[in-house]
Design a protein around this motif. Structure first.
Motif, short mmCIF file in Angstrom:
data_model
loop_
_atom_site.label_atom_id
_atom_site.label_comp_id
_atom_site.label_asym_id
_atom_site.label_seq_id
_atom_site.Cartn_x
_atom_site.Cartn_y
_atom_site.Cartn_z
N UNK A 13 0.78 -1.23 0.00
CA UNK A 13 0.00 0.00 0.00
C UNK A 13 0.81 1.29 0.00
N UNK A 14 2.11 1.21 0.35
CA UNK A 14 2.90 2.44 0.46
C UNK A 14 2.99 3.18 -0.87
N UNK A 15 3.01 2.43 -1.97
CA UNK A 15 3.13 3.08 -3.28
C UNK A 15 1.89 3.89 -3.65
N UNK A 16 0.79 3.67 -2.93
CA UNK A 16 -0.45 4.41 -3.22
C UNK A 16 -0.47 5.78 -2.55
N UNK A 17 0.48 6.02 -1.65
CA UNK A 17 0.53 7.28 -0.91
C UNK A 17 1.48 8.23 -1.62
N UNK A 18 1.10 9.49 -1.81
CA UNK A 18 2.01 10.45 -2.47
C UNK A 18 3.34 10.52 -1.74
N UNK A 21 3.85 13.00 1.21
CA UNK A 21 3.11 12.59 2.42
C UNK A 21 3.84 11.46 3.12
N UNK A 22 4.28 10.48 2.35
CA UNK A 22 4.99 9.34 2.94
C UNK A 22 6.30 9.78 3.57
N UNK A 23 6.98 10.69 2.90
CA UNK A 23 8.24 11.20 3.43
C UNK A 23 8.04 11.91 4.76
N UNK A 24 7.00 12.72 4.84
CA UNK A 24 6.69 13.43 6.09
C UNK A 24 6.32 12.46 7.20
N UNK A 25 5.56 11.42 6.85
CA UNK A 25 5.13 10.44 7.84
C UNK A 25 6.33 9.72 8.45
N UNK A 26 7.25 9.28 7.61
CA UNK A 26 8.40 8.54 8.14
C UNK A 26 9.37 9.45 8.88
N UNK A 27 9.41 10.72 8.53
CA UNK A 27 10.22 11.67 9.30
C UNK A 27 9.66 11.83 10.70
N UNK A 28 8.33 11.89 10.80
CA UNK A 28 7.69 11.98 12.12
C UNK A 28 7.99 10.73 12.94
N UNK A 29 7.88 9.56 12.30
CA UNK A 29 8.18 8.31 13.01
C UNK A 29 9.62 8.32 13.52
N UNK A 77 11.82 3.85 1.62
CA UNK A 77 12.21 3.51 0.26
C UNK A 77 11.99 2.02 -0.03
N UNK A 78 12.26 1.18 0.98
CA UNK A 78 12.07 -0.25 0.78
C UNK A 78 10.61 -0.58 0.48
N UNK A 79 9.71 0.08 1.19
CA UNK A 79 8.29 -0.21 1.00
C UNK A 79 7.76 0.26 -0.35
N UNK A 80 8.47 1.16 -1.02
CA UNK A 80 8.01 1.67 -2.31
C UNK A 80 8.92 1.25 -3.47
N UNK A 81 9.97 0.51 -3.18
CA UNK A 81 10.98 0.22 -4.18
C UNK A 81 10.43 -0.61 -5.34
N UNK A 82 9.48 -1.48 -5.05
CA UNK A 82 8.93 -2.32 -6.11
C UNK A 82 8.11 -1.52 -7.13
N UNK A 83 7.74 -0.29 -6.75
CA UNK A 83 6.88 0.50 -7.61
C UNK A 83 7.61 1.54 -8.45
N UNK A 84 8.94 1.64 -8.34
CA UNK A 84 9.64 2.68 -9.10
C UNK A 84 9.98 2.18 -10.49
#
Length: 317
Positions: A13-18, A21-29, A77-84
């Motif tokens: 599902x990570x590839x479905x998130x802009x 937004x994903x970058x900001x989320x993981x920075x917060x984490x 990046x790992x969670x979205x790598x399959x989608x690049x």
């Protein structure tokens, strides 16, 4: 939701998130994890303090924040790598030293043993290598639960990386057979001893235990041994637009290590090769400490008495 299910959900599902937004989320984490200052963050800071004695406690604390952001960047990046796309993959990676040190061997049908640390994004590097350099064969720590490990194997397989499970039969023998097939990169994450049967070395002025795999593969298969440093870099201009992200990686291939004198005992030859790649990799660790994702014990002084005692017979060479 268990850990394996959470990873599976993220990969699907990570590839479905802009991206922003994903970058900001993981920075917060990353920042929340850093602020909580739990066991893993404290271990990271202890490791950083050993390799960066020039920094005071406040600077190490700041460095660990950058380290956690780098670590969470790896997962994002790992969670979205399959989608690049192939174009994005190429734009995100810059390679140093490959043409000089490795390509001649691979183009001649040979294999190389590559010693990696937990630096930058090794999965992105593996994906790039399998697409643009040569076939990639590696070993992965068997994670628990089994479903999680299987997800990691499927993930890396989707990137073109062949994975052997640590602890499943004769892994070294399988690596040697793979090396003899030729034209292959064999990267091994080796800056931490997972078996308590590793080799004691000097890492940035401190005794540490690392894996023997790269050296043993080099000796048994008769292939060159290289250290490989992987670090993040900011992207700008056309490359950033092509990558669709502000971050890329640099893969630095160090020169091949000298082959130890065959008259020396096998343990001594293995130790010399291992100290050689550790010295090379330490340059990257010191220069780019925040990209070293080491949240576990690696230095001998930090190991428990049981592991120190178990390791002692290996120190004779």
């Amino acid at each position: 939701m268990n850990v394996a299910s959470a990873y599976t959900f993220a990969w699907r599902n990570a590839t479905k998130i802009p991206e922003p937004v994903l970058r900001a989320l993981f920075t917060v984490v990353a920042d929340v994890t850093w602020l909580r200052h739990g066991k893993s963050v404290r271990r990271m800071e202890q490791n950083y303090a050993r390799v960066r004695p020039d920094l005071d406690a406040a600077a190490i604390r700041r460095l660990s924040r950058a380290g956690m952001r780098s670590y969470m960047r790896y997962f994002r990046e790992a969670f979205t790598l399959q989608g690049i796309t192939p174009e994005q993959l190429r734009a995100r990676v810059r390679v140093e030293g490959y043409d000089e040190h490795v390509r001649p061997v691979v183009d001649d049908g040979g294999a190389v043993s590559l010693a990696l640390g937990h630096l930058g994004n090794w999965d992105l590097a593996g994906a790039y290598g399998s697409q643009y350099l040569a076939s990639v064969l590696t070993v992965a720590e068997r994670l628990k639960p089994d479903e999680l490990f299987e997800e990691f194997v499927r993930f890396r397989g989707s990137l073109g990386i062949d994975v052997l499970a640590l602890g499943n039969g004769d892994v070294l023998g399988a690596l040697i057979r793979g090396a003899k097939e030729g034209s292959k990169l064999i990267p091994l994450l080796s800056d931490r001893d997972l078996t308590s049967t590793g080799i004691e070395v000097d890492l940035a002025g401190h005794r540490a235990r690392v894996a023997a795999g790269p050296a043993l593969l080099g000796l048994e298969a008769g292939v060159p041994v290289h250290a490989v440093g992987i670090t993040y870099e900011r992207l700008h201009g056309a490359r950033r637009r092509a990558a669709r992200t502000p971050w890329g990686i640099v893969i630095r291939f160090y020169p091949p290590l000298p082959v130890p004198d065959a008259a020396l005992p096998r343990d001594e030859r293995s130790r010399l090769l291992t100290q050689g790649w550790v010295d090379q990799l330490a340059e990257t660790v010191v220069e780019h400490t925040h990209d070293w994702h080491m949240l576990q014990r690696v230095f001998v002084a930090d190991l428990g008495p049981a592991r120190q005692k178990a390791a002692r017979p290996r120190e004779t060479g």
